[in-house]
Design an enzyme around this catalytic site. Structure first.
Site, PDB file in Angstrom:
ATOM      1  N   CYS A   8      -4.271   8.209  -8.454  1.00 16.26           N
ATOM      2  CA  CYS A   8      -4.176   9.641  -7.984  1.00 16.26           C
ATOM      3  C   CYS A   8      -4.755  10.680  -8.726  1.00 16.26           C
ATOM      4  CB  CYS A   8      -2.353  10.120  -8.794  1.00 16.26           C
ATOM      5  SG  CYS A   8      -1.054   8.908  -8.401  1.00 16.26           S
ATOM      6  N   VAL A  38     -18.211  -5.637   5.412  1.00 12.32           N
ATOM      7  CA  VAL A  38     -18.925  -4.447   5.938  1.00 12.32           C
ATOM      8  C   VAL A  38     -20.181  -4.975   6.649  1.00 12.32           C
ATOM      9  CG1 VAL A  38     -20.091  -3.625   3.852  1.00 12.32           C
ATOM     10  CG2 VAL A  38     -19.656  -2.151   5.973  1.00 12.32           C
ATOM     11  N   SER A  42     -11.010  -6.108  -5.759  1.00 11.27           N
ATOM     12  CA  SER A  42     -12.263  -6.178  -5.611  1.00 11.27           C
ATOM     13  C   SER A  42     -13.114  -7.406  -6.803  1.00 11.27           C
ATOM     14  CB  SER A  42     -13.274  -4.896  -5.790  1.00 11.27           C
ATOM     15  OG  SER A  42     -13.091  -4.585  -7.192  1.00 11.27           O
TER      16      SER A  42
END
Length: 615
Positions: free
Chosen positions: A2, A290, A363
Site C-alpha cells: 500500500c 522476461v 523474488s
C-alpha cells in the site's frame, strides 16, 4: 502492499486527497483518510490500499482497534496467523482476518517492542489516541520505504517523498544529497534529496509526541557484524537448516487471498525459491521471466529450462526495448528521488506484465549479499592479496597500471593505490574516488563504515555485511519497491527473511565462498532439487543495453541533454571532465554508461523539481 500518509499539519481535505492521489498506483483498490481533532491540534491519517489479505472492506485503512488505536500500514506480516493465536490466548478479540489488526493488538500487548515479534516487510504508523503519540516502524532490512518531515510540532510521513513535497514551500534540494547520489547512484538512508525530509532507517522505530513535537528514533534490530555467534554444526547440517529456513520462509510468503507467482530468471536464487515453492504448495506454481528482443540480452531460455524441470506454469514475457525507452520519460514519477540503477527499467517491464496474471510475486533478492554472490566479492580475493604485499611494491605497481592506456587497468591501478582495502572496496561500489564529481562524500561521515572498518571478520564477511546495510537497503529494495508498486504488484523476498539473514551471518565463510565458488551453500541446497548442470554458466545481471544505446539509438538524446547548457544545470560536477567521459564512451574508448545514466536521471529529476531551491 500500500501507500501510507499522515500529518499533524492542517492541510485541507482536498490537499490530503491530492497527496494520496500522487501515489495512488501503490494502492488502487481503496483510498481513504481520517481526521482526528485534538485539543491541541489534529492528526490526519491516509491510506491507499492494494488488497492482499482479507479483501473485505472491513480491513480498509485507516483502521481502528479498540477505539483508541488507529493505524496505517504498508507491507505484510508473514507470521500474523501464529501471532494472532498467541494474542487470542491472552484475551484479544479480532473482527477481521487481516494482519493489520494483529499489529494493533501486538502493540497493546507488547508496546514498542511489538516490532520484535513481527516477521515481515513493513512500514506503519499507529496513532495512540490515549497517549497522544504517533508510533511507527520500518522493517529490519528496509524493504518498505518511510519518509518523514519534522519541524517543531509539524510532522508528516509518507511512503514516497512526492506526497510530502506537495504543498510544502519549506523544502530545499540538498547539495550534500546530490553529492551522495553522484557517488552511490542513490541517496542513502537516513537522507533524502531534500534537506528537510528524512528516511526512517531500516530496523528502527520512532515516537512523535503530538503535544510537544518531540521526535525520537531507536534501532530494534541489526546484523551481527562483530561475529558474536557462529554456527556450531557441520556443512551438511548447515545445508539442512538453511533449506528448512528457506522452505518455511517461502511457505509463509505464498499465503495470500489473491493469486501468487514467482519471478524466475533461471539463476541460483530465483530457481531455489521456485524449487522450494513447488515443494511447499499443492497448487501449480506460476512463474514469470522476461525475454528481451535484443541479441545477447535474452536469457529466458535458462528460466524456461528450470520451469520445465519443476513443472511450473511458466510465462515468458516478451518485452520490446522501445517500451523500455519510453519508460525513461516517466522514470522520475515513480522513482521520485534520483535513482540510477538501470536495471529498474527491466524490473518495471517485468512487473507490468506479471500483474496481468498475479497480484503477488516472490523474488530471489538478497541471495548475493547474504551469501557472497557478487562478482566484486570474488574480485576482492585478488585485491586482498595485493594489499598483503609491501605497500611500496603495491603502490609502484598501481602507478604503472594507471599509466596503461586501457580504462579497466587504470581503474584497477586506482583501486590498488588506495590507502587500505576497505577504501578500495568503497571505491569499487561507488564514485568516491571520482574526480568528475565535485564535493564527493566523505567516507569518515558514512554511518555504515562501521560494518567495514573493524577486525572482527575477514574482508569477505565485512563487505557482505556492508552491502546488506547499504546496497540491499537503498538500491535493491528501492528498485523493487518502486518498480512493482508502479503497477500495483506486491513483491515478497523469501531470502530476505531476517532469520535467514541472521543465519547467513553465523556461517563460516567457506560455507558460502570457497575457492571461487560463490554462494556455495545456496547452490548445494538448490542442487538437491534441480540438476547442477542447469547452472554451469557465468553469472549474469538483469539489465538493458544502455552501453550500445548511448552510442546509437540514444546518442542524440544524450548529447542534447548533456550538452554545455545541460551540464551547467547539474550541480557538483566537473563539466569539462564529464564531457571527456561522454566522448570516451561515444568513441568506444571506455564503457561509461553508468555515469551517463546517473547524470541523465539527475537532470530529469532537477528539471521536474525546478521550483525548489538548491542549498
Amino acid at each position: 502492499m500500500c501507500g501510507i500518509y499522515g500529518t499533524t499539519i492542517p492541510y485541507s481535505a482536498e490537499e490530503v486527497k491530492s497527496k494520496l492521489e500522487r501515489i495512488a498506483f501503490r494502492g488502487p483498490d481503496q483510498s481513504g483518510s481520517q481526521l482526528f481533532e485534538l485539543d491541541n491540534g489534529q492528526v490526519i491519517l491516509g491510506h491507499n490500499r492494494l488488497s492482499i489479505i482479507d479483501l473485505d472492506k472491513r480491513s480498509n485503512q485507516p483502521f481502528t482497534y479498540n477505539d483508541n488505536i488507529h493505524i496505517v500500514f504498508n507491507g505484510e506480516i508473514y507470521n500474523f496467523r501464529y501471532l494472532k493465536k498467541i494474542l487470542e490466548q491472552k484475551g484479544y478479540l479480532f473482527k477481521t482476518t487481516s494482519d493489520t489488526e494483529v499489529i494493533c493488538a501486538a502493540y497493546l500487548e507488547y508496546g514498542k517492542d511489538c516490532v520484535s515479534h513481527l516477521n515481515g516487510m513493513f512500514a506503519f504508523v499507529i496513532f495512540d489516541q490515549a497517549q497522544q503519540i504517533l508510533f511507527g516502524a520500518r522493517d529490519r532490512l528496509g524493504q518498505k520505504p518511510f519518509y518523514y518531515y519534522h519541524a517543531g510540532k509539524n510532522f508528516e510521513f509518507a511512503s514516497q517523498v512526492s506526497s510530502i513535497q506537495q504543498f510544502n514551500d519549506k523544502l530545499s534540494i540538498s547539495k550534500d544529497s546530490i553529492s551522495q547520489y553522484l557517488s552511490w547512484g542513490y541517496v542513502p538512508d537516513p537522507f533524502t534529496i531534500f534537506n528537510e525530509v528524512k528516511k526512517l532507517r531500516a530496523g528502527h522505530v520512532f515516537t512523535f509526541r503530538i503535544k510537544t513535537g518531540e521526535f525520537e528514533s531507536n534501532g530494534f534490530w541489526d546484523i551481527d557484524y562483530k561475529a558474536t555467534s557462529t554456527f556450531p554444526g557441520t556443512y551438511e547440517e548447515a545445508q539442512t537448516e538453511l533449506e528448512r529456513l528457506i522452505s518455511d520462509s517461502v511457505k509463509l510468503r505464498l499465503f495470500a487471498d489473491v493469486p501468487v507467482g514467482v519471478f524466475l530468471s533461471g539463476g541460483i536464487d530465483s530457481s531455489l525459491v521456485t524449487a522450494l515453492a513447488t515443494k511447499t504448495t499443492a497448487e501449480k506454481v506460476k512463474t514469470f521471466s522476461v525475454k528481451f528482443n535484443k541479441q545477447g540480452f535474452d536469457e529466458s531460455q535458462f528460466a524456461s529450462k528450470v520451469a520445465d524441470y519443476l513443472n511450473t506454469e511458466h510465462h515468458v514475457i516478451e518485452c520490446d526495448y522501445g517500451e523500455g525507452l519510453n519508460l525513461i520519460d516517466s522514470f522520475s514519477y515513480y522513482y521520485d528521488e534520483p535513482f540510477a540503477d538501470a536495471s529498474a527499467i527491466p524490473s518495471m517491464l517485468l512487473s507490468k506484465y506479471t500483474k496481468n496474471h498475479v497480484t503477488v510475486a516472490l523474488s530471489g533478492d538478497a541471495g548475493d549479499e547474504a551469501f557472497i554472490g557478487y562478482h566484486r566479492y570474488n574480485w576482492m580475493s585478488y585485491i586482498e592479496k595485493a594489499f598483503r604485499a609491501p605497500s611500496r611494491i603495491r603502490l609502484a605497481f598501481a602507478y604503472l597500471l594507471k599509466k596503461v592506456p586501457y580504462y579497466k587497468l587504470q581503474f584497477i591501478g586506482s583501486i590498488m593505490g588506495m590507502k587500505d582495502i576497505n577504501l578500495a572496496y568503497l571505491s569499487t561500489v561507488s564514485g568516491l574516488n571520482s574526480t568528475w564529481a565535485n564535493g564527493n562524500t566523505d567516507t569518515a561521515n558514512l554511518v555504515e563504515a562501521k560494518y567495514l572498518y573493524h577486525t572482527c571478520k575477514n574482508i569477505y564477511e565485512r563487505v557482505s555485511d556492508f552491502d546488506i546495510k547499504t546496497y540491499l537497503n537503498s538500491d535493491i529494495n528501492t528498485k523493487v519497491d518502486r518498480a512493482s508498486m508502479a503497477y500495483s504488484l506486491e513483491i515478497r523476498s523469501p531470502l530476505m527473511d531476517y532469520r535467514i539473514i541472521e543465519f547467513s551471518r553465523m556461517l563460516p565463510t567457506d560455507f558460502k565462498f570457497q575457492k571461487g565458488n560463490q554462494k556455495r551453500i545456496l547452490k548445494d541446497v538448490l542442487y538437491r532439487h534441480v540438476p547442477k548442470t542447469f547452472f554451469e554458466r557465468p553469472k549474469s545481471g538483469f539489465t538493458m543495453p544502455f552501453k550500445e544505446w548511448f552510442r546509437n539509438e540514444l546518442k542524440d538524446y544524450v548529447l542534447s541533454e548533456l550538452n554545455d547548457t545541460g551540464l551547467r544545470q547539474i550541480p557538483s560536477i566537473d563539466q569539462q571532465e564529464v564531457k571527456s567521459i561522454i566522448n570516451m564512451h561515444m568513441t568506444a574508448k571506455a564503457n561509461n554508461y553508468p555515469i551517463i545514466w546517473r547524470l541523465l536521471i539527475l537532470k530529469q529529476w532537477l528539471k521536474n523539481n525546478a521550483r525548489f531551491a538548491l542549498k
